[in-house]
Design a protein around this motif. Sequence first.
Motif, PDB file in Angstrom:
ATOM      1  N   ASP A 285     -29.050  26.344  53.017  1.00 55.95           N
ATOM      2  CA  ASP A 285     -28.627  27.908  51.999  1.00 55.95           C
ATOM      3  C   ASP A 285     -29.009  28.832  53.971  1.00 55.95           C
ATOM      4  OD1 ASP A 285     -27.437  26.988  50.383  1.00 55.95           O
ATOM      5  OD2 ASP A 285     -29.741  27.361  49.083  1.00 55.95           O
ATOM      6  N   HIS A 286     -30.112  28.320  54.045  1.00 58.32           N
ATOM      7  CA  HIS A 286     -30.851  29.391  55.529  1.00 58.32           C
ATOM      8  C   HIS A 286     -29.334  29.048  57.180  1.00 58.32           C
ATOM      9  CE1 HIS A 286     -33.201  31.328  58.426  1.00 58.32           C
ATOM     10  NE2 HIS A 286     -32.705  29.777  59.033  1.00 58.32           N
ATOM     11  N   MET A 287     -28.994  28.061  57.303  1.00 62.35           N
ATOM     12  CA  MET A 287     -28.380  28.379  58.099  1.00 62.35           C
ATOM     13  C   MET A 287     -26.481  28.353  58.152  1.00 62.35           C
ATOM     14  SD  MET A 287     -30.022  26.595  60.746  1.00 62.35           S
ATOM     15  CE  MET A 287     -28.811  25.701  61.832  1.00 62.35           C
ATOM     16  N   LEU A 288     -26.289  28.435  57.069  1.00 61.57           N
ATOM     17  CA  LEU A 288     -24.664  28.683  56.376  1.00 61.57           C
ATOM     18  C   LEU A 288     -24.730  30.576  56.534  1.00 61.57           C
ATOM     19  CD1 LEU A 288     -23.968  25.154  53.307  1.00 61.57           C
ATOM     20  CD2 LEU A 288     -23.129  25.989  56.545  1.00 61.57           C
ATOM     21  N   ALA A 289     -25.365  30.785  56.115  1.00 58.44           N
ATOM     22  CA  ALA A 289     -26.124  32.164  55.321  1.00 58.44           C
ATOM     23  C   ALA A 289     -24.776  33.203  56.617  1.00 58.44           C
ATOM     24  CB  ALA A 289     -27.317  32.924  55.709  1.00 58.44           C
ATOM     25  N   VAL A 293     -18.312  31.408  54.201  1.00 57.25           N
ATOM     26  CA  VAL A 293     -18.349  30.373  53.431  1.00 57.25           C
ATOM     27  C   VAL A 293     -18.814  30.906  51.852  1.00 57.25           C
ATOM     28  CG1 VAL A 293     -18.237  27.993  54.980  1.00 57.25           C
ATOM     29  CG2 VAL A 293     -20.597  28.593  54.138  1.00 57.25           C
ATOM     30  N   GLN A 294     -18.906  30.081  51.169  1.00 58.82           N
ATOM     31  CA  GLN A 294     -20.135  30.684  49.920  1.00 58.82           C
ATOM     32  C   GLN A 294     -20.572  29.525  49.867  1.00 58.82           C
ATOM     33  OE1 GLN A 294     -17.455  32.941  46.691  1.00 58.82           O
ATOM     34  NE2 GLN A 294     -18.852  31.643  45.394  1.00 58.82           N
ATOM     35  N   THR A 295     -21.823  30.073  49.810  1.00 60.89           N
ATOM     36  CA  THR A 295     -23.024  28.646  49.039  1.00 60.89           C
ATOM     37  C   THR A 295     -22.510  28.689  47.807  1.00 60.89           C
ATOM     38  OG1 THR A 295     -24.524  29.672  49.784  1.00 60.89           O
ATOM     39  CG2 THR A 295     -24.059  28.296  51.456  1.00 60.89           C
ATOM     40  N   PRO A 296     -23.529  27.157  47.284  1.00 58.99           N
ATOM     41  CA  PRO A 296     -23.170  27.389  46.079  1.00 58.99           C
ATOM     42  C   PRO A 296     -24.619  27.901  45.115  1.00 58.99           C
ATOM     43  CG  PRO A 296     -23.838  24.849  47.142  1.00 58.99           C
ATOM     44  CD  PRO A 296     -23.807  26.236  47.855  1.00 58.99           C
ATOM     45  N   TYR A 297     -24.056  28.888  44.040  1.00 59.93           N
ATOM     46  CA  TYR A 297     -25.007  29.170  43.543  1.00 59.93           C
ATOM     47  C   TYR A 297     -25.858  28.810  42.396  1.00 59.93           C
ATOM     48  CZ  TYR A 297     -27.262  32.278  39.245  1.00 59.93           C
ATOM     49  OH  TYR A 297     -27.492  32.472  38.616  1.00 59.93           O
ATOM     50  N   GLN A 298     -27.940  29.253  42.927  1.00 66.21           N
ATOM     51  CA  GLN A 298     -28.269  28.615  41.862  1.00 66.21           C
ATOM     52  C   GLN A 298     -29.039  28.996  40.700  1.00 66.21           C
ATOM     53  OE1 GLN A 298     -28.882  24.679  41.325  1.00 66.21           O
ATOM     54  NE2 GLN A 298     -27.101  25.193  43.665  1.00 66.21           N
ATOM     55  N   ASP A 299     -28.354  28.349  39.853  1.00 63.29           N
ATOM     56  CA  ASP A 299     -28.916  29.563  38.276  1.00 63.29           C
ATOM     57  C   ASP A 299     -30.870  29.272  38.374  1.00 63.29           C
ATOM     58  OD1 ASP A 299     -30.090  30.491  35.189  1.00 63.29           O
ATOM     59  OD2 ASP A 299     -28.161  29.841  35.008  1.00 63.29           O
ATOM     60  N   PRO A 300     -31.301  30.742  38.572  1.00 67.36           N
ATOM     61  CA  PRO A 300     -32.689  30.861  38.913  1.00 67.36           C
ATOM     62  C   PRO A 300     -33.529  29.848  37.130  1.00 67.36           C
ATOM     63  CG  PRO A 300     -31.894  32.732  38.308  1.00 67.36           C
ATOM     64  CD  PRO A 300     -30.683  32.016  38.286  1.00 67.36           C
ATOM     65  N   ARG A 301     -32.671  30.327  36.466  1.00 61.12           N
ATOM     66  CA  ARG A 301     -33.193  29.208  34.489  1.00 61.12           C
ATOM     67  C   ARG A 301     -33.323  27.955  35.005  1.00 61.12           C
ATOM     68  NH1 ARG A 301     -29.391  30.837  30.373  1.00 61.12           N
ATOM     69  NH2 ARG A 301     -28.299  30.834  31.883  1.00 61.12           N
ATOM     70  N   HIS A 302     -33.135  27.241  35.906  1.00 63.82           N
ATOM     71  CA  HIS A 302     -32.849  25.224  35.684  1.00 63.82           C
ATOM     72  C   HIS A 302     -33.153  25.287  37.083  1.00 63.82           C
ATOM     73  CE1 HIS A 302     -30.742  27.519  32.422  1.00 63.82           C
ATOM     74  NE2 HIS A 302     -29.263  27.245  33.220  1.00 63.82           N
ATOM     75  N   ARG A 303     -33.271  23.927  37.454  1.00 65.74           N
ATOM     76  CA  ARG A 303     -33.611  22.927  38.642  1.00 65.74           C
ATOM     77  C   ARG A 303     -32.625  22.242  38.562  1.00 65.74           C
ATOM     78  NH1 ARG A 303     -37.113  21.925  42.134  1.00 65.74           N
ATOM     79  NH2 ARG A 303     -37.548  19.528  43.041  1.00 65.74           N
ATOM     80  N   SER A 304     -31.934  22.189  39.375  1.00 65.59           N
ATOM     81  CA  SER A 304     -30.157  21.719  39.484  1.00 65.59           C
ATOM     82  C   SER A 304     -31.193  19.840  40.753  1.00 65.59           C
ATOM     83  CB  SER A 304     -29.838  22.067  40.333  1.00 65.59           C
ATOM     84  OG  SER A 304     -28.363  21.239  40.851  1.00 65.59           O
ATOM     85  N   ALA A 305     -30.315  19.233  40.089  1.00 61.63           N
ATOM     86  CA  ALA A 305     -30.273  17.953  40.469  1.00 61.63           C
ATOM     87  C   ALA A 305     -29.767  17.590  42.580  1.00 61.63           C
ATOM     88  CB  ALA A 305     -30.477  16.432  39.493  1.00 61.63           C
ATOM     89  N   LEU A 306     -28.984  18.237  41.703  1.00 65.98           N
ATOM     90  CA  LEU A 306     -28.254  18.747  43.205  1.00 65.98           C
ATOM     91  C   LEU A 306     -27.806  17.676  44.127  1.00 65.98           C
ATOM     92  CD1 LEU A 306     -30.610  21.014  45.663  1.00 65.98           C
ATOM     93  CD2 LEU A 306     -28.093  21.496  44.409  1.00 65.98           C
ATOM     94  N   HIS A 307     -26.799  16.818  42.956  1.00 64.44           N
ATOM     95  CA  HIS A 307     -25.906  15.847  43.254  1.00 64.44           C
ATOM     96  C   HIS A 307     -24.849  16.191  44.519  1.00 64.44           C
ATOM     97  CE1 HIS A 307     -23.224  12.737  43.358  1.00 64.44           C
ATOM     98  NE2 HIS A 307     -22.151  13.243  42.910  1.00 64.44           N
ATOM     99  N   VAL A 313     -14.469  27.956  51.607  1.00 64.40           N
ATOM    100  CA  VAL A 313     -14.188  28.760  52.612  1.00 64.40           C
ATOM    101  C   VAL A 313     -12.679  29.232  52.043  1.00 64.40           C
ATOM    102  CG1 VAL A 313     -14.836  26.753  54.382  1.00 64.40           C
ATOM    103  CG2 VAL A 313     -12.458  26.591  53.225  1.00 64.40           C
ATOM    104  N   ALA A 314     -12.529  30.172  52.979  1.00 61.70           N
ATOM    105  CA  ALA A 314     -11.421  31.232  52.339  1.00 61.70           C
ATOM    106  C   ALA A 314     -10.267  31.350  51.821  1.00 61.70           C
ATOM    107  CB  ALA A 314     -11.344  32.356  53.758  1.00 61.70           C
ATOM    108  N   ASP A 315      -9.920  30.638  52.196  1.00 65.12           N
ATOM    109  CA  ASP A 315      -8.475  29.722  51.461  1.00 65.12           C
ATOM    110  C   ASP A 315      -8.011  28.608  51.328  1.00 65.12           C
ATOM    111  OD1 ASP A 315      -7.253  29.553  53.938  1.00 65.12           O
ATOM    112  OD2 ASP A 315      -7.164  32.220  53.851  1.00 65.12           O
ATOM    113  N   TYR A 363     -10.750  25.234  43.277  1.00 67.83           N
ATOM    114  CA  TYR A 363     -10.627  23.470  44.176  1.00 67.83           C
ATOM    115  C   TYR A 363      -9.880  23.964  45.289  1.00 67.83           C
ATOM    116  CZ  TYR A 363      -7.060  20.847  44.978  1.00 67.83           C
ATOM    117  OH  TYR A 363      -5.942  19.252  45.370  1.00 67.83           O
ATOM    118  N   GLU A 364      -9.509  25.359  45.455  1.00 64.91           N
ATOM    119  CA  GLU A 364      -8.514  25.234  46.103  1.00 64.91           C
ATOM    120  C   GLU A 364      -9.043  25.267  47.830  1.00 64.91           C
ATOM    121  OE1 GLU A 364      -5.948  24.942  46.853  1.00 64.91           O
ATOM    122  OE2 GLU A 364      -4.744  24.462  44.697  1.00 64.91           O
ATOM    123  N   ARG A 365     -10.557  25.871  47.003  1.00 62.39           N
ATOM    124  CA  ARG A 365     -11.729  26.437  48.663  1.00 62.39           C
ATOM    125  C   ARG A 365     -12.453  26.072  48.839  1.00 62.39           C
ATOM    126  NH1 ARG A 365     -13.215  31.393  46.254  1.00 62.39           N
ATOM    127  NH2 ARG A 365     -14.766  31.586  48.652  1.00 62.39           N
TER     128      ARG A 365
END
Length: 394
Positions: A285-289, A293-307, A313-315, A363-365
Amino acid sequence: MIPYGRQDITEADIAAVEEVLRSDFLTQGPAVPRFEQAVADYCVAAHGVAVNSATSALHIACRALDLGPGDWLWTSPNTFVASANCARYCGAQVDFVDIDPRTYNLSADALAAKLEQAEKTGRLPKIVMPVHFAGQPCDMPAIAALAERYGFRIIEDASHAIGAAYGETLAQNAKQPTTKIGACRHSDITVFSFHPVKIITTGEGGVALTNDPELAERMSRLRTHGITRDPARMTEESPGPWYYQQIELGYNYRMTDIQAALGRSQLQRLDDYIGRRHALAERYDHMLADLPVQTPYQDPRHRSALHLYPIQVADTATRANTFQALRDAGIGVNVHYIPVHTQPDYQQFGFAKGDYPIAEAYYERTISLPLHPTLTGAQQDRVLQRLAETLAAR
């Protein structure tokens, strides 16, 4: 090659498997029920049924809920084909619900709208199967509320999500996840996968969790040819302890003691594995800022297993170029997932490109970057450097 996912096998795992190999049981011994109980206890569920794959677990879950010809199962188009195929194994029909553009999970709002229309046409689903994509929990309270209103059953496809947890609301006093995926608080059955690229592994395997003893008993029977040794389940008096009856058509979906011993050993490190995944994801997240690119959103209510760590990317052209450049550099990126409804085998049912535009646009991106507990800082630096160089060259 730096793989996008990889198992971590320790000396403790090897010792656990060796112990089984030196024992009297390799297949149907004590290791399987111990593993089932360990997974159920971890997730705070009442029952666990271990099988030879998550696909098998999804299949017997559908059978246990009496899914069959004339019935509908709805799931996400952003998933592996097994989530839909399991319904077809039962002779049922499949439909899809588009995804949320932030979480990439089945959208509860889209589900509500589709259910409203289906009620008018008499085509309500018997089962809805939300998929916790990349390990991030779906909005289970909202989906469960819709189940209460419309009368469908819920199977959670949590193949990516053992160790994940979710909160009920965004209230200030409920920000921390409160319910583990697998507790079946808002579902009938939850299914996990233990493929080698998943959070923990049994080599190949899966488990179905439930709080319903009848569902657990039936799934246990279905994994072993539909056979029972319980006199109370038989159609006539048992003549002796050797006797068994096949009371319905089942399958040979059993997990071995070898697999179960490996899984129980791995389960002891599950929280450590997820912690490492979070540390790596935060670094991404930090290095890609500053990259396009669009980094994956993490819902603040939850804790992902981050599989998975899927970026966008753009297109489409950028995705193809970036994917190939990273693969050429020995970086094993992947794409998760090709929308199920676009697969050739699903075209026979009338599905077409454009049916679920949010899943298709995602899927396309998308590209899944390497993310697993054995990924080193140096390897992650290599991924980031090559990604930055490739995007800068376009």
